[in-house]
Design a protein around this motif. Structure first.
Motif, PDB file in Angstrom:
ATOM      1  N   VAL A   8       0.787  -1.156   0.059  1.00  0.00           N
ATOM      2  CA  VAL A   8       0.133   0.125  -0.070  1.00  0.00           C
ATOM      3  C   VAL A   8       0.831   1.290  -0.025  1.00  0.00           C
ATOM      4  CG1 VAL A   8      -1.776   1.230   1.142  1.00  0.00           C
ATOM      5  CG2 VAL A   8      -1.942  -1.092   1.080  1.00  0.00           C
ATOM      6  N   ALA A   9       1.870   1.351   0.885  1.00  0.00           N
ATOM      7  CA  ALA A   9       2.787   2.468   1.009  1.00  0.00           C
ATOM      8  C   ALA A   9       3.481   2.618  -0.429  1.00  0.00           C
ATOM      9  CB  ALA A   9       3.607   2.286   2.098  1.00  0.00           C
ATOM     10  N   ARG A  16       1.487   9.461  -5.648  1.00  0.00           N
ATOM     11  CA  ARG A  16       1.831  10.741  -5.349  1.00  0.00           C
ATOM     12  C   ARG A  16       3.035  11.264  -6.452  1.00  0.00           C
ATOM     13  NH1 ARG A  16       1.456   8.845  -0.003  1.00  0.00           N
ATOM     14  NH2 ARG A  16       3.801   8.629   0.066  1.00  0.00           N
ATOM     15  N   GLU A  17       3.994  10.563  -6.832  1.00  0.00           N
ATOM     16  CA  GLU A  17       4.925  10.766  -7.344  1.00  0.00           C
ATOM     17  C   GLU A  17       4.590  11.340  -8.939  1.00  0.00           C
ATOM     18  OE1 GLU A  17       7.863   7.687  -7.187  1.00  0.00           O
ATOM     19  OE2 GLU A  17       8.489   8.440  -5.360  1.00  0.00           O
ATOM     20  N   ARG A  18       3.616  10.377  -9.444  1.00  0.00           N
ATOM     21  CA  ARG A  18       3.438  10.418 -10.816  1.00  0.00           C
ATOM     22  C   ARG A  18       1.686  11.117 -11.042  1.00  0.00           C
ATOM     23  NH1 ARG A  18       4.951   5.235 -13.360  1.00  0.00           N
ATOM     24  NH2 ARG A  18       7.005   5.696 -14.540  1.00  0.00           N
ATOM     25  N   SER A  23      -5.569   2.138  -9.543  1.00  0.00           N
ATOM     26  CA  SER A  23      -5.337   0.989 -10.492  1.00  0.00           C
ATOM     27  C   SER A  23      -4.095   1.198 -11.379  1.00  0.00           C
ATOM     28  CB  SER A  23      -6.578   1.079 -11.372  1.00  0.00           C
ATOM     29  OG  SER A  23      -7.769   0.823 -10.674  1.00  0.00           O
ATOM     30  N   GLU A  24      -3.912   2.334 -11.766  1.00  0.00           N
ATOM     31  CA  GLU A  24      -2.743   2.337 -12.617  1.00  0.00           C
ATOM     32  C   GLU A  24      -1.353   2.359 -11.950  1.00  0.00           C
ATOM     33  OE1 GLU A  24      -0.837   5.820 -15.814  1.00  0.00           O
ATOM     34  OE2 GLU A  24      -2.843   6.191 -14.848  1.00  0.00           O
ATOM     35  N   ALA A  25      -1.407   2.890 -10.705  1.00  0.00           N
ATOM     36  CA  ALA A  25      -0.179   2.656  -9.816  1.00  0.00           C
ATOM     37  C   ALA A  25      -0.102   1.225  -9.407  1.00  0.00           C
ATOM     38  CB  ALA A  25      -0.205   3.315  -8.611  1.00  0.00           C
ATOM     39  N   LEU A  26      -0.866   0.412  -9.215  1.00  0.00           N
ATOM     40  CA  LEU A  26      -0.882  -0.817  -8.870  1.00  0.00           C
ATOM     41  C   LEU A  26      -0.521  -1.807  -9.867  1.00  0.00           C
ATOM     42  CD1 LEU A  26      -1.488  -2.902  -6.520  1.00  0.00           C
ATOM     43  CD2 LEU A  26      -3.609  -3.201  -7.283  1.00  0.00           C
TER      44      LEU A  26
END
Length: 72
Positions: A8-9, A16-18, A23-26
């Protein structure tokens, strides 16, 4: 489905960075994990000095001889 705290972290940090959605980050993190290849270890043959010569033309005899040395 329950995600571990470290996952999760990592997802939240990537979001936050992108500035992307959950869903996209995961999906990016999962794809990166699927692309990752484990490092190959170099094979190194281990040897042991027997202080003798072994005729390996007869494999069974050679194995018996080596087995006898282990039990001495």
């Amino acid at each position: 489905m329950r995600l571990e705290e470290d996952v999760v972290a990592a997802v939240e940090q990537l979001r936050r960075e992108r500035h992307i959605g959950l869903s996209e980050a995961l999906n990016e993190l999962v794809r990166a994990g699927m692309r990752a290849r484990p490092q190959r270890r170099v094979f190194q043959q281990r040897t042991r000095a027997l202080q003798m010569r072994v005729d390996v033309s007869n494999v069974a005899e050679a194995l018996d001889l080596l087995d006898d040395l282990e039990h001495d």
